[in-house]
Write an enzyme that holds these catalytic residues in place. Sequence first.
Site, PDB file in Angstrom:
ATOM      1  CG  ASP A 147      -0.277   0.114   2.448  1.00  0.00           C
ATOM      2  OD1 ASP A 147       0.625  -0.699   2.828  1.00  0.00           O
ATOM      3  OD2 ASP A 147      -0.534   1.188   3.360  1.00  0.00           O
ATOM      4  CD  GLU A 203       4.076   1.697   7.058  1.00  0.00           C
ATOM      5  OE1 GLU A 203       4.541   2.033   7.871  1.00  0.00           O
ATOM      6  OE2 GLU A 203       3.670   2.120   6.315  1.00  0.00           O
TER       7      GLU A 203
END
Length: 451
Positions: A92, A156
């Site tokens: 991500d 994250e």
Amino acid sequence: MSSNPVAETVASLMPRAKAELAELVAFRSVADFDQFPRSESRAAADWVAEALRAEGFTDVALLDTPDGTQSVYGFLPGPAGARTVLLYAHYDVQPPLDEAAWTSPPFELTERDGRWYGRGTADCKGGIVMHLLALRALRADGGVPVHVKVIAEGSEEQGTGGLERYAEQHPELLEADTVVIGDAGNFRAGLPTVTSTLRGMTLLRVQVDTLEGNLHSGQFGGAAPDALAALIRVLDSLRTEDGSTAVDGLAADSRWEGLQYDEEQFRRDAKVLDGVELIGSGTVADRIWARPAVTVLGIDCPPVVGATPSVQAGARALVSLRVPPGVDAAEATKLLQAHLEARTPWGARVAVEQIGQGQPFRADTASPAYQAMADAMAVAYPGQEMQYAGQGGSIPLCNTLAALYPRAEILLIGLSEPEAQIHAVNESVSPQELERLAVAEARFLRNYAAN
């Protein structure tokens, strides 16, 4: 016969690495599904899973984590009796911010001036490619000498803790002798560095309300309490005159012992405008690695274009606090919340909501894995000695893993050196750093297996 076949193999694989990173960067995998389609993150996860399967990983799975995102797991068996190493990265990315401000499209890998530009090139899709390069080089030179687990996180950057909670619920899954977190970076390009400390993080949303609805500023302004003005006053109270973070009850005077950050170099790295002062006191290293730092990430209020002459009834902000090692993030959260509530003026109504939190981290740099990495870095960066530095950012998973596996050694390396400008417009990665760190990781795995 070559004296460094691993380095030669990695060099030969760099065109493939560039093509793969271009494919990964093309996914708009921002785990904020109010702004970006969930399908983009799912497609990125599928890409990582397929890449692991192609490298011989077994038990490849997309893990549904409690925050509604997916992490990718895979296991590559090594020789009988070998140690286990967990390799971490995340697929991500941060939002691109103002896409029009990018010199080239943020989700299109573009080579320029010897660097590869695009969102996630350094943080941290490049870390996934780094792991793949290292493993491919070892397979081409006698095989991977350890059991390898890979975990690629899907949220994250959001700080929502999905993978941490999943790991706590399945403690056997990520168990390893050593963990290599590929989400840090060298102190500067060309200087091999492991990150020995991380600041933690807490994220709060504060809402201030004063009126039932907006009022005409000519008719009511001067007596009617302005929620936006109240919020500005609250936010201003979080800094002293010199810009140091000031949260009631939170110590802000710790010092960093170790590698120092030259102030002029920091100004260049941070691209501070001429004549603008740095904020805070103490050394730069004190300020960014050893002390708390508050940042107002966003404010909801009327934009300048289209604004009306009104006293605002409500306003809100998103406030981040970086928490230094030695401070409990939960306690820092309580102090920040209490500060925001106590400093709200005029009896305005204030509501504070916690959005995310992660604990700070301090590594045991005396462990055998650090010597194995130092020897590996010396090969990948001839003539350079491995350095130890802090990092102002947060990787909440580190503390979760340290708590779950207290005997595991945790090392932090990666591609996010200052020129990478992670989280900012025109993020980029140095292909030379990618190549050298892949060599270092491969050599580390071999060194570690031989210890």
